[in-house]
Design a protein around this motif. Structure first.
Motif, PDB file in Angstrom:
ATOM      1  N   LEU A  91     -68.480  -7.565   5.791  1.00  0.00           N
ATOM      2  CA  LEU A  91     -67.862  -7.679   4.364  1.00  0.00           C
ATOM      3  C   LEU A  91     -68.119  -8.945   3.885  1.00  0.00           C
ATOM      4  CD1 LEU A  91     -64.494  -5.496   4.945  1.00  0.00           C
ATOM      5  CD2 LEU A  91     -66.758  -4.801   3.741  1.00  0.00           C
ATOM      6  N   GLY A  92     -68.510  -9.745   4.698  1.00  0.00           N
ATOM      7  CA  GLY A  92     -68.611 -11.079   4.329  1.00  0.00           C
ATOM      8  C   GLY A  92     -67.482 -11.952   3.874  1.00  0.00           C
ATOM      9  N   VAL A  93     -66.416 -11.804   4.521  1.00  0.00           N
ATOM     10  CA  VAL A  93     -65.124 -12.406   3.917  1.00  0.00           C
ATOM     11  C   VAL A  93     -64.931 -13.829   4.292  1.00  0.00           C
ATOM     12  CG1 VAL A  93     -64.087  -9.969   3.932  1.00  0.00           C
ATOM     13  CG2 VAL A  93     -63.793 -11.624   5.864  1.00  0.00           C
ATOM     14  N   ARG A  94     -65.540 -14.259   5.279  1.00  0.00           N
ATOM     15  CA  ARG A  94     -65.681 -15.688   5.795  1.00  0.00           C
ATOM     16  C   ARG A  94     -66.800 -16.194   6.121  1.00  0.00           C
ATOM     17  NH1 ARG A  94     -63.166 -16.208  11.627  1.00  0.00           N
ATOM     18  NH2 ARG A  94     -64.863 -17.768  11.561  1.00  0.00           N
ATOM     19  N   PRO A  95     -67.226 -17.489   6.227  1.00  0.00           N
ATOM     20  CA  PRO A  95     -68.278 -17.886   6.948  1.00  0.00           C
ATOM     21  C   PRO A  95     -68.157 -17.659   8.420  1.00  0.00           C
ATOM     22  CG  PRO A  95     -67.376 -19.653   5.497  1.00  0.00           C
ATOM     23  CD  PRO A  95     -66.366 -18.471   5.855  1.00  0.00           C
ATOM     24  N   THR A  96     -69.498 -17.798   9.029  1.00  0.00           N
ATOM     25  CA  THR A  96     -69.738 -17.901  10.681  1.00  0.00           C
ATOM     26  C   THR A  96     -69.277 -19.127  11.097  1.00  0.00           C
ATOM     27  OG1 THR A  96     -71.849 -18.720  10.402  1.00  0.00           O
ATOM     28  CG2 THR A  96     -71.664 -16.179  10.449  1.00  0.00           C
ATOM     29  N   VAL A  97     -68.817 -18.790  12.466  1.00  0.00           N
ATOM     30  CA  VAL A  97     -68.410 -19.957  13.252  1.00  0.00           C
ATOM     31  C   VAL A  97     -69.178 -21.147  13.177  1.00  0.00           C
ATOM     32  CG1 VAL A  97     -67.531 -20.884  15.423  1.00  0.00           C
ATOM     33  CG2 VAL A  97     -67.143 -18.660  14.759  1.00  0.00           C
ATOM     34  N   GLY A  98     -68.752 -22.333  12.914  1.00  0.00           N
ATOM     35  CA  GLY A  98     -69.644 -23.730  12.962  1.00  0.00           C
ATOM     36  C   GLY A  98     -70.082 -23.825  11.530  1.00  0.00           C
ATOM     37  N   ARG A 133     -65.436 -21.495   2.284  1.00  0.00           N
ATOM     38  CA  ARG A 133     -66.180 -20.603   1.089  1.00  0.00           C
ATOM     39  C   ARG A 133     -65.823 -19.142   1.788  1.00  0.00           C
ATOM     40  NH1 ARG A 133     -72.021 -23.725  -0.317  1.00  0.00           N
ATOM     41  NH2 ARG A 133     -70.788 -25.494  -1.423  1.00  0.00           N
ATOM     42  N   THR A 134     -64.819 -18.600   1.618  1.00  0.00           N
ATOM     43  CA  THR A 134     -64.290 -17.548   2.136  1.00  0.00           C
ATOM     44  C   THR A 134     -64.166 -16.387   0.704  1.00  0.00           C
ATOM     45  OG1 THR A 134     -62.050 -17.791   1.479  1.00  0.00           O
ATOM     46  CG2 THR A 134     -62.747 -18.395   3.695  1.00  0.00           C
ATOM     47  N   ASP A 135     -64.110 -15.282   0.896  1.00  0.00           N
ATOM     48  CA  ASP A 135     -63.776 -14.243  -0.150  1.00  0.00           C
ATOM     49  C   ASP A 135     -62.283 -14.277  -0.221  1.00  0.00           C
ATOM     50  OD1 ASP A 135     -63.140 -11.919  -1.855  1.00  0.00           O
ATOM     51  OD2 ASP A 135     -64.760 -10.853  -0.973  1.00  0.00           O
ATOM     52  N   TYR A 148     -59.691 -11.364   0.556  1.00  0.00           N
ATOM     53  CA  TYR A 148     -59.380 -11.058   2.088  1.00  0.00           C
ATOM     54  C   TYR A 148     -59.079 -12.123   3.027  1.00  0.00           C
ATOM     55  CZ  TYR A 148     -61.647  -7.015  -0.218  1.00  0.00           C
ATOM     56  OH  TYR A 148     -61.962  -5.882  -1.095  1.00  0.00           O
ATOM     57  N   CYS A 149     -59.326 -13.457   2.722  1.00  0.00           N
ATOM     58  CA  CYS A 149     -59.318 -14.378   3.713  1.00  0.00           C
ATOM     59  C   CYS A 149     -59.221 -15.956   3.008  1.00  0.00           C
ATOM     60  CB  CYS A 149     -60.637 -14.427   4.619  1.00  0.00           C
ATOM     61  SG  CYS A 149     -60.558 -15.659   5.824  1.00  0.00           S
ATOM     62  N   LEU A 150     -58.503 -16.664   3.520  1.00  0.00           N
ATOM     63  CA  LEU A 150     -58.271 -18.153   3.132  1.00  0.00           C
ATOM     64  C   LEU A 150     -58.477 -19.019   4.275  1.00  0.00           C
ATOM     65  CD1 LEU A 150     -55.535 -17.572   0.455  1.00  0.00           C
ATOM     66  CD2 LEU A 150     -57.741 -18.032   0.106  1.00  0.00           C
ATOM     67  N   TYR A 151     -59.121 -20.126   4.009  1.00  0.00           N
ATOM     68  CA  TYR A 151     -59.243 -21.247   5.281  1.00  0.00           C
ATOM     69  C   TYR A 151     -58.072 -22.273   5.042  1.00  0.00           C
ATOM     70  CZ  TYR A 151     -61.294 -24.873   7.766  1.00  0.00           C
ATOM     71  OH  TYR A 151     -61.576 -26.053   8.781  1.00  0.00           O
ATOM     72  N   LYS A 197     -53.200  -9.240   3.350  1.00  0.00           N
ATOM     73  CA  LYS A 197     -52.808  -7.781   3.543  1.00  0.00           C
ATOM     74  C   LYS A 197     -53.877  -6.907   2.819  1.00  0.00           C
ATOM     75  CE  LYS A 197     -48.913  -4.513   2.173  1.00  0.00           C
ATOM     76  NZ  LYS A 197     -47.931  -4.269   1.826  1.00  0.00           N
ATOM     77  N   ALA A 198     -54.646  -7.255   1.753  1.00  0.00           N
ATOM     78  CA  ALA A 198     -55.633  -6.558   1.111  1.00  0.00           C
ATOM     79  C   ALA A 198     -56.785  -6.418   2.017  1.00  0.00           C
ATOM     80  CB  ALA A 198     -56.115  -7.367  -0.228  1.00  0.00           C
ATOM     81  N   PHE A 199     -56.991  -7.097   2.982  1.00  0.00           N
ATOM     82  CA  PHE A 199     -58.166  -6.953   4.006  1.00  0.00           C
ATOM     83  C   PHE A 199     -57.867  -5.833   4.900  1.00  0.00           C
ATOM     84  CE2 PHE A 199     -60.214  -8.775   8.109  1.00  0.00           C
ATOM     85  CZ  PHE A 199     -61.496  -8.240   7.605  1.00  0.00           C
ATOM     86  N   VAL A 200     -56.408  -5.781   5.424  1.00  0.00           N
ATOM     87  CA  VAL A 200     -56.055  -4.874   6.369  1.00  0.00           C
ATOM     88  C   VAL A 200     -56.143  -3.522   5.512  1.00  0.00           C
ATOM     89  CG1 VAL A 200     -54.085  -3.660   7.090  1.00  0.00           C
ATOM     90  CG2 VAL A 200     -54.441  -6.293   7.319  1.00  0.00           C
ATOM     91  N   ASN A 201     -55.582  -3.468   4.168  1.00  0.00           N
ATOM     92  CA  ASN A 201     -55.871  -2.228   3.378  1.00  0.00           C
ATOM     93  C   ASN A 201     -57.130  -1.842   3.064  1.00  0.00           C
ATOM     94  OD1 ASN A 201     -53.120  -2.361   2.992  1.00  0.00           O
ATOM     95  ND2 ASN A 201     -53.073  -3.338   1.058  1.00  0.00           N
TER      96      ASN A 201
END
Length: 365
Positions: free
Chosen positions: A294-301, A307-309, A312-315, A326-330
């Motif tokens: 779903l591209g909700v966050r960057p890869t490790v490193g 730069r998240t979506d 669904y996700c915050l850094y 919760k929206a990511f769970v839903n």
């Protein structure tokens, strides 16, 4: 002289509220500028739709359920529809205009009289595109319903400002975006997560502008600022604009997202919540494949972990990790709830839980 239409005072009141909303929003000395914009645009839309339904002979009063032939009254006056009800009646199908108005209806309930001036600045920085679309949608509806004579074009002007014209101004605005209070960030993320990409990418939901300083000879017949719709460009011009967006600074909803949000969830909590809601086995490997797909966050490193979506996700910059909404769970539980959905998402058959695994998930939940 013919008598004025009985809905005309409603139109005038609506236009006055919209002008006041724009003036407050553009006034640097106003401590609660964005709250003022939201509240007065709420009234502007309310009066405008009131005028439309009055003109069309629609009864927008509430009738009592226990006695359907009697009106509901408040302080002796008939109770009329609230803005949310008007909007559903005017736009029965979900579309960008309706979604934009409903966002601000919900936002008004969240912010009215609750946040200090610093939060107001953060809101204005984060939601400027939504606010601009809110006002332009109002103007288009006003003119479409009652003619060019009621346009606000002769009353409102593009404000003189600094903003992102300077590097320091841009940096300040980005910092303000990341400083929104946690409840507001959660509200914004969850609202956006419930909308389709078709709506969120529509200019009527959120307007995004790129300003290019054009060096041309002065033309007495041209306006200093002109708006060109993307759809009106040739294919060659569209390619050039898209290339400009890729090479230069792009106006996006969020770029720096370092926050600590008490309502965010760690991976284990996400895994437990999704697993408890599904009839299939869902483990950490599925979780990792999910955020990657779903591209909700960057890869490790990644050199840009922020730069998240944001739906669904915050850094979390302080701790160097991620929190999930919760929206990511839903989203995951909706996508993976059926055999077909699971196979389409993961490309493999799901494994139905055994009775012991169901009990474990219930205990974990």
């Amino acid at each position: 002289m013919p008598r004025p239409k009985r809905y005309w005072p409603m139109i005038e009141a609506s236009r006055s509220e919209a002008c006041l909303a724009a003036r407050l929003c553009n006034d640097p000395s106003e401590a609660r500028a964005f709250e003022g914009f939201v509240v007065h645009m709420h009234l502007a839309y309310l009066y405008l739709l009131h005028a439309i339904f009055t003109r069309d002979g629609v009864d927008f009063r509430y009738w009592r359920r226990d006695r359907p032939n009697r009106l509901e009254k408040i302080d002796g006056e008939p109770k009329r529809w609230e803005l949310a009800r008007y909007v559903v009646e005017r736009w029965p199908s979900v579309d960008p205009v309706r979604s934009n108005i409903e966002f601000f209806v919900g936002l008004r309930n969240k912010i009215e009289h609750r946040y200090a001036s610093q939060s107001q600045l953060s809101l204005q920085a984060a939601l400027g595109g939504l606010a601009q679309a809110h006002l332009l949608n109002y103007e288009e509806e006003l003119v479409a319903q009652f003619g060019q004579e009621v346009t606000l074009a002769t009353k409102l002007r593009f404000p003189v400002f600094i903003g992102t014209f300077t590097d320091s101004g841009e940096a300040t605005l980005l910092r303000l975006r990341s400083a929104l209070p946690a409840p507001l960030r959660t509200f914004i993320s969850e609202y956006h997560s419930g909308l389709s990409d078709e709506i969120t990418s529509d200019r009527r939901y959120e307007l995004r502008l790129r300003l290019v300083n054009e060096l041309v000879a002065r033309d007495p017949d041209a306006l200093a600022l002109q708006f060109t719709r993307f759809d009106d460009l040739t294919e060659e011009q569209k390619d050039a604009v898209e290339a400009l967006g890729r090479k230069g600074l792009v106006i996006i909803r969020e770029q720096r997202r370092g926050v600590v949000n008490p309502e965010l969830m760690k991976p284990n909590r996400v895994i437990s919540a999704v697993a408890a809601a599904l009839p299939f086995v869902f483990h950490r490997g599925h979780f990792i494949r999910s955020w990657q797909k779903l591209g909700v966050r960057p890869t490790v490193g990644s050199i840009h972990p922020e730069r998240t979506d944001e739906r669904y996700c915050l850094y979390d910059e302080m701790h160097g990790d991620y929190g999930y909404t919760k929206a990511f769970v839903n989203k995951l539980t909706k996508l993976l709830a059926t055999d077909e959905g699971w196979r389409e998402f993961f490309g493999e058959d799901p494994r139905v839980k055994e009775s012991s695994e169901v009990l474990e998930d219930l205990a974990a939940g």
